[in-house]
Design a protein around this motif. Sequence first.
Motif, PDB file in Angstrom:
ATOM      1  N   HIS B 396       0.840  -1.204   0.000  1.00 57.33           N
ATOM      2  CA  HIS B 396       0.000   0.000   0.000  1.00 57.33           C
ATOM      3  C   HIS B 396       0.864   1.237   0.000  1.00 57.33           C
ATOM      4  N   LEU B 397       1.855   1.268   0.864  1.00 57.04           N
ATOM      5  CA  LEU B 397       2.733   2.419   0.934  1.00 57.04           C
ATOM      6  C   LEU B 397       3.511   2.574  -0.363  1.00 57.04           C
ATOM      7  N   LEU B 400       1.374   4.134  -2.834  1.00 58.15           N
ATOM      8  CA  LEU B 400       1.210   5.571  -2.584  1.00 58.15           C
ATOM      9  C   LEU B 400       2.467   6.319  -3.020  1.00 58.15           C
ATOM     10  N   ASN B 401       3.608   5.771  -2.673  1.00 56.26           N
ATOM     11  CA  ASN B 401       4.844   6.414  -3.102  1.00 56.26           C
ATOM     12  C   ASN B 401       4.908   6.477  -4.622  1.00 56.26           C
ATOM     13  N   SER B 403       2.354   6.729  -6.533  1.00 59.81           N
ATOM     14  CA  SER B 403       1.464   7.822  -6.925  1.00 59.81           C
ATOM     15  C   SER B 403       2.166   9.149  -6.748  1.00 59.81           C
ATOM     16  N   ILE B 404       2.915   9.257  -5.671  1.00 64.35           N
ATOM     17  CA  ILE B 404       3.635  10.512  -5.415  1.00 64.35           C
ATOM     18  C   ILE B 404       4.656  10.768  -6.520  1.00 64.35           C
ATOM     19  N   LYS B 424      -1.866  -0.304  -5.937  1.00 64.20           N
ATOM     20  CA  LYS B 424      -2.642   0.045  -4.733  1.00 64.20           C
ATOM     21  C   LYS B 424      -3.861  -0.826  -4.642  1.00 64.20           C
TER      22      LYS B 424
END
Lengths: 178, 551
Positions: B396-397, B400-401, B403-404, B424
């Motif tokens: 998940h992280l 997200l990273n 996505s960042i 994700k």
Amino acid sequence: MSMPGDLRVAAPFLDAEAVAAVLAERQRALAPPEAADQRARTRVLTWTLGDEAYATPLADLFEVAAIPRVTAVPGAPAALVGLIAWRGAVLNLFDPAVALRLAAPEEPGRAMLVLRHAAPRIALQVSAITAAAAVVDRGATGGDTLTRFVEADDGQRLAVVDTALLIQRLLARPLQEG
Amino acid sequence: MSVSTRIVAGFGIITAILVALGLYSLQQVGVVRSNVDRIVQRDYAAILEVDEIARAEARMREARLMAVMHAMRSGRGAPSDIADWQARANGTAAALAKLTATAEKNRETAINQGRIEQWRQLSEGAQAVQASFDRLRPASARQLEMLESGNIDGAVEAGEEIDRHHAALAQSLAQVRTIVSNTIEVGRRATQDVYESTRTSILIGLLIAIAISVVVAFTIRRSITGPLNDFMSFAGRIGEGDLSGETRITGADELGQLGVTLNTMVVGLREIARQSRAATEDLNAAATEIRASTQEQAASVEEQLAAVQETAATVDEITHSGAQITLRAQEVIAAAQATAQTSDTGRTAVHDTARAMDAIREQAEAVAGNIVALSEKTQTIGDIIATVNDVSERSHLLALNASIEAAAAGEQGRSFAIVAAEMKTLADQAKSATRNVRSILGDIQRGINASVMLTEEAVKRVASGKERTDASQSAINELATRVQENVHTFQQIVASTNQQQIGIEQVTIALQNIRQASQQTAASTRQLDQAAGDLTQLSRTLVGLTERYRV
């Protein structure tokens, strides 16, 4: 939202909530874009602090991760939780609850948001990181408010934190350069 | 001046007045008596003297006539007859002179003018008689001379003249008698006057004495009765109950002392009344307290009587229940013997039950062992699930990273953003799956725990059942023993109950005695209450009486 005539989809190891979320996402992805809505979207990352939900623009973030071991600093401001060794650098871990004038959450956060800030390196301790979302954000109003409300695509209202102002307030006292 | 002195003085004054009056009356009576004596004496003397003159003249005449007669017989007069006639004539002259002297003397010392006049008239009458005698004597003497000389005829002729003189003398003497009668009458009137004047003066003196006596008596009476009236009214007020005043002190005499004494008496009475009132009030309070305490005592006696009644009733119940206890004890003895037989049967059943319990316990322990192994396996699964969850978290992280990074890359990162979104999604799916597995594992674990608990509980119950069975067995044994003991005990109870009956009968007799004593006490308390009531009434009456006196 269930309607009469819907098929009930079940999947192994997924509860009904997870199934509904997957279907909703696929629905949005496959749906044609709404012609009337041509507003600019901003990608934000939603996170929670205790029971409160906030969002930060992805552009302001460098990375998200679980909080490693924190070293406390004697004589530090109340907002500074401590120092973290991260990828060979020293991060200042802050608790945004102080700046947001919230009560400290019952359990300390287990995730952190590493901000895009050159010096000093700043990370925010949050309870949990939820997801990335697209919101219609008209930008900062220019006032002295730390948060502004925006509407997400799923209709949820989010409180977007003004990262620059937050950093400004957190850096009101000298910090460790790293 | 004291009252006695005043009274004595009053009586003395009145006595003095009476004495004075009496002395005056005596003196007046003496005057009257002396005057009357003098008058009577003088008049009587005058009458005697006139009679003496008449008798002397008559004797003189007789002597002369005798001489005439003798001379006529003898022819000559006898000298003895003449001497006799001479003596008698001298006697007559002496009587006449005495009368005249008496008249003159009385005239000088007469008591009033009338008497003086009468004595003067008498003196004049005596002088007239003397004059007639003076004419008669010589004539008679001449006659006698004639006789002596023998001149009888001349003597007889002189007799006529002598008779004339004798008649004049008799007439004068009659006038003198008349004058003496008048003098007596005047003397009587003078006596009457003296008596009248004396009576008048005595009456006036009596009136004066009466007036003075009345004044003195009135004065004394006023000086005595005035204060006495005051004292009487004061005493009347005291009699009505007004002890608050005091009487006026009139002086230092007996009445003044009486006033002082009355005041002292009132003070004393006041004090007595006050003390009486205080004592009566105390008596009233004490009587009331006695009344209250007798009533309390009466109430407590009544309660005691009621308690005795209740106790008697309770004793009766005890007697009754004692009889029932005996009955039940005998029933229990019979039942105990039946129980002894039943306990043998129970012992056998218990033994069989114990054996079955042991078998159940062994099976339960085997089941528990299987469940424990199952629980350990579940624990292992949980650890694996935790690892998978951690992987999903990291995924998940990572998503997200991604996505960042895609947002940071801008347009070039769009395809990477799709990859990040899919990652994700996969991470969310894994997380959701692990959540489901964890939830199912949780249910399995809870089921295992519940089974473990049930099994443990079953083992405990079996153990407890085994204990109970052992306890039952020992209890049955003990019960049999106890029953046997109880038989003995109940037999003793029966004996004790019989003895208790005897004691209860004694208690009943004692209660009857107590009841009689309580009734007597109640009667005497009622009498006492009555007496206290009478005392209270009396004290109230006394209070009412003492209230009369105003102090």
